[in-house]
Scaffold this motif. Structure first.
Motif, PDB file in Angstrom:
ATOM      1  N   MET A 152      23.607  -5.376 -16.691  1.00 51.09           N
ATOM      2  CA  MET A 152      24.207  -5.806 -17.950  1.00 51.09           C
ATOM      3  C   MET A 152      25.653  -6.218 -17.701  1.00 51.09           C
ATOM      4  SD  MET A 152      24.474  -3.713 -21.570  1.00 51.09           S
ATOM      5  CE  MET A 152      25.574  -2.452 -20.933  1.00 51.09           C
ATOM      6  N   VAL A 153      26.030  -7.394 -18.221  1.00 54.85           N
ATOM      7  CA  VAL A 153      27.389  -7.908 -18.107  1.00 54.85           C
ATOM      8  C   VAL A 153      27.971  -8.010 -19.508  1.00 54.85           C
ATOM      9  CG1 VAL A 153      28.818  -9.872 -17.420  1.00 54.85           C
ATOM     10  CG2 VAL A 153      26.902  -9.164 -15.991  1.00 54.85           C
ATOM     11  N   VAL A 154      29.190  -7.481 -19.687  1.00 54.17           N
ATOM     12  CA  VAL A 154      29.859  -7.498 -20.981  1.00 54.17           C
ATOM     13  C   VAL A 154      31.296  -7.953 -20.780  1.00 54.17           C
ATOM     14  CG1 VAL A 154      28.412  -5.649 -21.916  1.00 54.17           C
ATOM     15  CG2 VAL A 154      30.563  -5.076 -20.771  1.00 54.17           C
ATOM     16  N   THR A 155      31.969  -8.187 -21.886  1.00 51.57           N
ATOM     17  CA  THR A 155      33.383  -8.516 -21.819  1.00 51.57           C
ATOM     18  C   THR A 155      34.192  -7.242 -21.612  1.00 51.57           C
ATOM     19  OG1 THR A 155      33.522  -8.344 -24.218  1.00 51.57           O
ATOM     20  CG2 THR A 155      33.126 -10.540 -23.297  1.00 51.57           C
ATOM     21  N   VAL A 156      35.450  -7.407 -21.209  1.00 48.90           N
ATOM     22  CA  VAL A 156      36.316  -6.262 -20.990  1.00 48.90           C
ATOM     23  C   VAL A 156      37.210  -6.074 -22.201  1.00 48.90           C
ATOM     24  CG1 VAL A 156      36.328  -6.565 -18.506  1.00 48.90           C
ATOM     25  CG2 VAL A 156      38.068  -7.689 -19.869  1.00 48.90           C
ATOM     26  N   LYS A 157      37.634  -4.845 -22.415  1.00 49.87           N
ATOM     27  CA  LYS A 157      38.561  -4.559 -23.504  1.00 49.87           C
ATOM     28  C   LYS A 157      39.931  -5.145 -23.182  1.00 49.87           C
ATOM     29  CE  LYS A 157      36.513  -0.233 -25.157  1.00 49.87           C
ATOM     30  NZ  LYS A 157      36.768   1.211 -25.358  1.00 49.87           N
ATOM     31  N   THR A 173      51.021  -4.531 -11.895  1.00 47.30           N
ATOM     32  CA  THR A 173      50.761  -5.975 -11.994  1.00 47.30           C
ATOM     33  C   THR A 173      49.304  -6.303 -12.234  1.00 47.30           C
ATOM     34  OG1 THR A 173      50.542  -6.080  -9.579  1.00 47.30           O
ATOM     35  CG2 THR A 173      52.706  -6.555 -10.520  1.00 47.30           C
ATOM     36  N   VAL A 174      48.390  -5.383 -11.928  1.00 46.83           N
ATOM     37  CA  VAL A 174      46.957  -5.644 -12.063  1.00 46.83           C
ATOM     38  C   VAL A 174      46.454  -4.988 -13.337  1.00 46.83           C
ATOM     39  CG1 VAL A 174      44.693  -5.299 -11.042  1.00 46.83           C
ATOM     40  CG2 VAL A 174      46.632  -5.836  -9.581  1.00 46.83           C
ATOM     41  N   SER A 175      45.650  -5.727 -14.069  1.00 51.12           N
ATOM     42  CA  SER A 175      45.073  -5.198 -15.303  1.00 51.12           C
ATOM     43  C   SER A 175      44.027  -4.144 -14.983  1.00 51.12           C
ATOM     44  CB  SER A 175      44.426  -6.330 -16.113  1.00 51.12           C
ATOM     45  OG  SER A 175      45.378  -7.293 -16.459  1.00 51.12           O
ATOM     46  N   ARG A 176      44.015  -3.107 -15.752  1.00 56.78           N
ATOM     47  CA  ARG A 176      43.016  -2.054 -15.610  1.00 56.78           C
ATOM     48  C   ARG A 176      42.229  -2.005 -16.911  1.00 56.78           C
ATOM     49  NH1 ARG A 176      44.361   1.093 -11.358  1.00 56.78           N
ATOM     50  NH2 ARG A 176      43.168   2.870 -12.119  1.00 56.78           N
ATOM     51  N   ALA A 177      40.980  -2.427 -16.809  1.00 62.96           N
ATOM     52  CA  ALA A 177      40.226  -2.644 -18.037  1.00 62.96           C
ATOM     53  C   ALA A 177      38.981  -1.778 -18.080  1.00 62.96           C
ATOM     54  CB  ALA A 177      39.837  -4.107 -18.154  1.00 62.96           C
ATOM     55  N   GLN A 178      38.468  -1.623 -19.298  1.00 64.11           N
ATOM     56  CA  GLN A 178      37.221  -0.932 -19.545  1.00 64.11           C
ATOM     57  C   GLN A 178      36.222  -1.911 -20.132  1.00 64.11           C
ATOM     58  OE1 GLN A 178      38.506   2.286 -22.135  1.00 64.11           O
ATOM     59  NE2 GLN A 178      37.984   3.763 -20.543  1.00 64.11           N
ATOM     60  N   PRO A 179      34.911  -1.701 -19.860  1.00 56.92           N
ATOM     61  CA  PRO A 179      33.912  -2.566 -20.492  1.00 56.92           C
ATOM     62  C   PRO A 179      33.885  -2.360 -21.993  1.00 56.92           C
ATOM     63  CG  PRO A 179      32.854  -0.758 -19.313  1.00 56.92           C
ATOM     64  CD  PRO A 179      34.298  -0.719 -18.942  1.00 56.92           C
ATOM     65  N   SER A 180      33.622  -3.434 -22.708  1.00 59.08           N
ATOM     66  CA  SER A 180      33.580  -3.338 -24.167  1.00 59.08           C
ATOM     67  C   SER A 180      32.360  -2.566 -24.654  1.00 59.08           C
ATOM     68  CB  SER A 180      33.575  -4.747 -24.773  1.00 59.08           C
ATOM     69  OG  SER A 180      32.455  -5.490 -24.295  1.00 59.08           O
ATOM     70  N   VAL A 181      31.274  -2.569 -23.863  1.00 55.39           N
ATOM     71  CA  VAL A 181      30.060  -1.808 -24.191  1.00 55.39           C
ATOM     72  C   VAL A 181      29.700  -0.982 -22.972  1.00 55.39           C
ATOM     73  CG1 VAL A 181      27.651  -1.925 -24.903  1.00 55.39           C
ATOM     74  CG2 VAL A 181      29.276  -3.632 -25.735  1.00 55.39           C
ATOM     75  N   LEU A 182      29.481   0.299 -23.185  1.00 52.55           N
ATOM     76  CA  LEU A 182      29.252   1.188 -22.054  1.00 52.55           C
ATOM     77  C   LEU A 182      27.798   1.251 -21.618  1.00 52.55           C
ATOM     78  CD1 LEU A 182      31.610   4.161 -22.999  1.00 52.55           C
ATOM     79  CD2 LEU A 182      32.043   2.298 -21.399  1.00 52.55           C
ATOM     80  N   ASP A 183      26.857   1.173 -22.556  1.00 48.25           N
ATOM     81  CA  ASP A 183      25.459   1.347 -22.185  1.00 48.25           C
ATOM     82  C   ASP A 183      24.556   0.635 -23.183  1.00 48.25           C
ATOM     83  OD1 ASP A 183      25.504   2.991 -24.453  1.00 48.25           O
ATOM     84  OD2 ASP A 183      25.827   4.794 -23.239  1.00 48.25           O
ATOM     85  N   VAL A 184      23.269   0.646 -22.874  1.00 44.99           N
ATOM     86  CA  VAL A 184      22.261  -0.019 -23.701  1.00 44.99           C
ATOM     87  C   VAL A 184      22.100   0.691 -25.039  1.00 44.99           C
ATOM     88  CG1 VAL A 184      19.797  -0.535 -23.857  1.00 44.99           C
ATOM     89  CG2 VAL A 184      21.032  -1.015 -21.752  1.00 44.99           C
TER      90      VAL A 184
END
Length: 716
Positions: free
Chosen positions: A364-369, A469-480
């Motif tokens: 599963m591929v999602v956008t990042v927060k 300098t590097v973005s640290r992001a979380q997935p917008s959706v964690l699971d199904v």
């Protein structure tokens, strides 16, 4: 018989592709034409392994004569005959054997060395020659003649003094050594199982290859077979060789050809795949031809080069879904299928897959927060908690040992007191200490620790710079489960198995699944909020994230790992050969190289890191910590021993001084008491002793004695 043979062949991954029941020659108006027509049908198929069973000798003679004329006894063909034909080869002339060169047969074995058989053989040849003068000489009796002779002998022996009703019982109870073997019955059948001889027709006769029986398997010769000894090498039973196959070929034939005549294989490819990086179909107007390229095509062409033979083929673009492409192979509309075709269990009912050329699975591929504000304690995340703890303890320990060494003699006034050592520990971190270290032991302890500080601070600076300098992001959706709970819409390739998997396995609602036609449509769907997540097979996800690396991230587990493979009809020997070729291609790193070439076309460097990415632990610095710790511990031990030794010496001196003081005190008190008793005058430096307390008098006397250092006593 066909069913039993088919079931047995499945144990060695073989199948009967085609079988045909030939009528007897007497029932045919044109036997030659019928057999010629049937053989041409067999020749049009790819299979080149033929088993002739339950054939009469007359039909077999005509069959091999026609096969010789049609070129079906040349190299690459395999012919096998069963006992009905092989056991009669001793009774046919050399012209018939000439048409059967290279045939492998299964012949019932019997012992030919006994005197009884030799006498019978001599009589048989004489009678046979008298009846068939025009035939060649030196015919030998077959197993059928021997069995007929033993049968008549058993019946004749049973007919002595018995009635007709008792005849069958008497025959079953018969026991004697016949020409064909031991004649003894058990449960109405011969008790001794037959032994078969594997023969190879060569020249005017045949060669004995091996012996086989249902009980003992293969063996080299009859003696070893009788002793139940098998020759086993490398886990497989070996037989005598070599075998001369049709056309005089010594190497084992493939047993099939990949084409029907001169027609190349029609290989279907998906023309409407969402990821044209794997299969791309384009039309070149200048050349007026269709061009086909892609990663899957390159892998297939690389594998074909490893085949030990030429494989003519042509790619046929297919505009349907992947399931329909697989069905076309099943219905013989296509000879094979090549592309990014996922190995799915329900497709195995229709076709056969090669070895997967790339591993897969559903991701599963999602956008990042959006990036969060930098945390006020972000610098603490450069190292793990254990690393910070180890650094603090080690640093304070080193500084304490340096302070202890420097104050061993009390010479270094700059490092006196707690405040001085604490300030020293701070300045050392920045190599700004002004306090002079005088002891060589202290310098030895400090030197390796300064190296540790240099390496750790450099790593800390680099890591902190990267974090800032590097973005640290979380997935917008964690699971199904989150998607299903929020009734979110997901996207996927509508022509693939993913739709079926999302509905049947992951239990998504069909109305919440949106079909995406191509890779470039996914970002637009995410931006318009049409989908909250996209599902790809792992190789497709790798391409998508390589092309659109900013703003997208994989999330959740990988479902149902499988792989991409090529499709062939059930029982196709080409599937095995291509699988072996794919393994060779993988072992040489060609598949990995082709994959890198495909992904290298996207110059997209992702600057996204997961928030739960591990910080730096003490592992990379363990060697430096061990060296510094060993030096520090050694110096501490030596210093403590030296200090302890010095204190022990000082205590001895103090004790000696105290002992001397008590002796003088005792002597003074004793002399004073003696003067009193004798009423003598004691000349001292101080005044008279007061008579109020004997203790005070003694103390005063002692004081005076200690003050003057001398007491003068005069006795009158």
């Amino acid at each position: 018989m066909i069913s039993i043979l088919s079931d047995s062949l499945r144990f060695v991954n073989s199948e009967i592709e085609h079988y045909r029941a030939f009528p007897s020659l007497s029932s045919l108006s044109d036997p030659d034409g019928f057999i010629d027509k049937e053989l041409k049908k067999l020749r049009s198929k790819s299979n080149r392994v033929f088993i002739v069973m339950q054939f009469s000798l007359q039909s077999a003679v005509l069959l091999f004569e026609k096969a010789k004329q049609l070129g079906m006894m040349d190299k690459g063909h395999v012919w096998m005959v069963t006992d009905e034909i092989a056991s009669l080869l001793d009774s046919v002339d050399s012209s018939i054997k000439y048409n059967m060169q290279g045939v492998v047969g299964i012949k019932t074995n019997f012992i030919e060395t006994t005197k009884t058989f030799r006498r019978f053989k001599t009589r048989f040849r004489r009678i046979y020659g008298q009846q068939y003068l025009e035939e060649e000489e030196n015919y030998s009796p077959s197993i059928f003649a021997l069995r007929a002779y033993d049968t008549i002998w058993a019946i004749a022996g049973a007919m002595k003094n018995v009635t007709t009703k008792e005849l069958s019982q008497k025959i079953v109870s018969t026991s004697f050594q016949g020409l064909s073997g031991m004649i003894e019955f058990k449960n109405g059948m011969l008790s001794q199982p037959p032994t078969f001889q594997i023969i190879n027709v060569v020249g005017k006769s045949y060669r004995e290859i091996a012996f086989w029986s249902p009980r003992f398997g293969f063996s080299e010769n009859l003696i070893k077979h009788s002793d139940m000894k098998e020759r086993i090498e490398n886990g497989s039973i070996q037989v005598l060789g070599p075998i001369y196959w049709p056309g005089g070929l010594l190497a084992t034939p493939k047993g099939w050809i990949p084409v029907e005549g001169e027609r190349p294989l029609k290989i279907g490819i998906p023309a409407r795949g969402a990821f044209n990086q794997f299969v791309k179909v384009s039309y070149d107007q200048k050349r007026n031809e269709t061009q086909i390229s892609g990663f899957s095509i390159d892998v297939f062409e690389a594998a074909v080069k490893h085949l030990p033979y030429q494989l003519p083929y042509v790619f046929v673009p297919f505009n349907g879904s992947y399931d329909e492409l697989v069905q076309q192979v099943y219905y013989k509309g296509l000879d094979a299928a090549v592309g990014d075709i996922e190995v799915v269990a329900d497709r195995y009912h229709f076709v056969e897959f090669s070895q997967p050329y790339v591993s897969s699975g559903l991701v599963m591929v999602v956008t990042v927060k959006p990036d969060k504000l930098k945390e006020k304690w972000m610098f603490m995340k450069t190292f793990t908690k254990s690393m910070w703890f180890l650094m603090i303890v080690a640093h304070l320990s080193v500084c304490f040992v340096v302070w202890l060494i420097e104050n061993e003699h009390g010479d270094n006034l700059e490092l006196k007191g707690i405040g001085a050592i604490l300030w020293f520990s701070v300045t050392v971190l920045f190599f700004a200490q002004r306090e002079r270290v005088q002891s060589n032991w202290a310098r030895l302890v400090l030197a390796p620790w300064l190296v540790v500080i240099l390496v750790v601070t450099t790593t800390f600076t680099a890591s902190l710079s990267s974090m800032m300098t590097v973005s640290r992001a979380q997935p917008s959706v964690l699971d199904v489960e989150t998607l299903k709970r929020t009734n979110a819409t997901v996207g996927c390739n509508g022509n693939s198995f993913i739709v079926r998997y999302l509905i049947n396995v992951l239990e998504f609602r069909p109305e919440n699944i949106k079909s995406i036609a191509s890779i470039s449509d996914y970002p637009n769907a995410f931006e318009r909020k049409d989908i909250a997540a996209a599902f790809f097979v792992a190789p497709h996800a790798k391409v998508f994230l390589a092309k659109y690396c900013k703003g997208y991230i994989k999330s959740g587990p990988v479902y149902k790992p499988s792989g991409f493979a090529f499709v062939f009809p059930k029982g196709s020997p080409l599937a095995f050969d291509i699988s072996e070729a794919i393994l060779q291609t993988n072992e040489r790193g060609q598949v990995e190289q082709l994959e890198k070439q495909m992904l290298s076309s996207y110059n997209c460097s992702s600057s996204i890191k997961l928030e739960n990415e591990n910080s730096i632990g003490p592992g990379p610095f363990s060697g430096l910590f061990l060296i510094s710790g060993f030096v520090c511990a050694s110096a501490f031990f030596v210093t403590v021993v030296r200090i302890a030794g010095r204190h022990v010496q000082n205590l001895s001196c103090i004790r000696a001084m105290l002992i001397n003081t008590r002796i003088w005190r005792w002597a003074s008190i004793s002399l004073a008491m003696s003067c009193r008793k004798s009423k003598s005058q004691c000349s001292t430096r101080s005044s008279m002793v007061k008579p109020n307390s004997q203790g005070e008098k003694l103390d005063e006397l002692e004081h005076n004695s200690m003050s003057t250092g001398m007491v003068t006593i005069t006795q009158h």
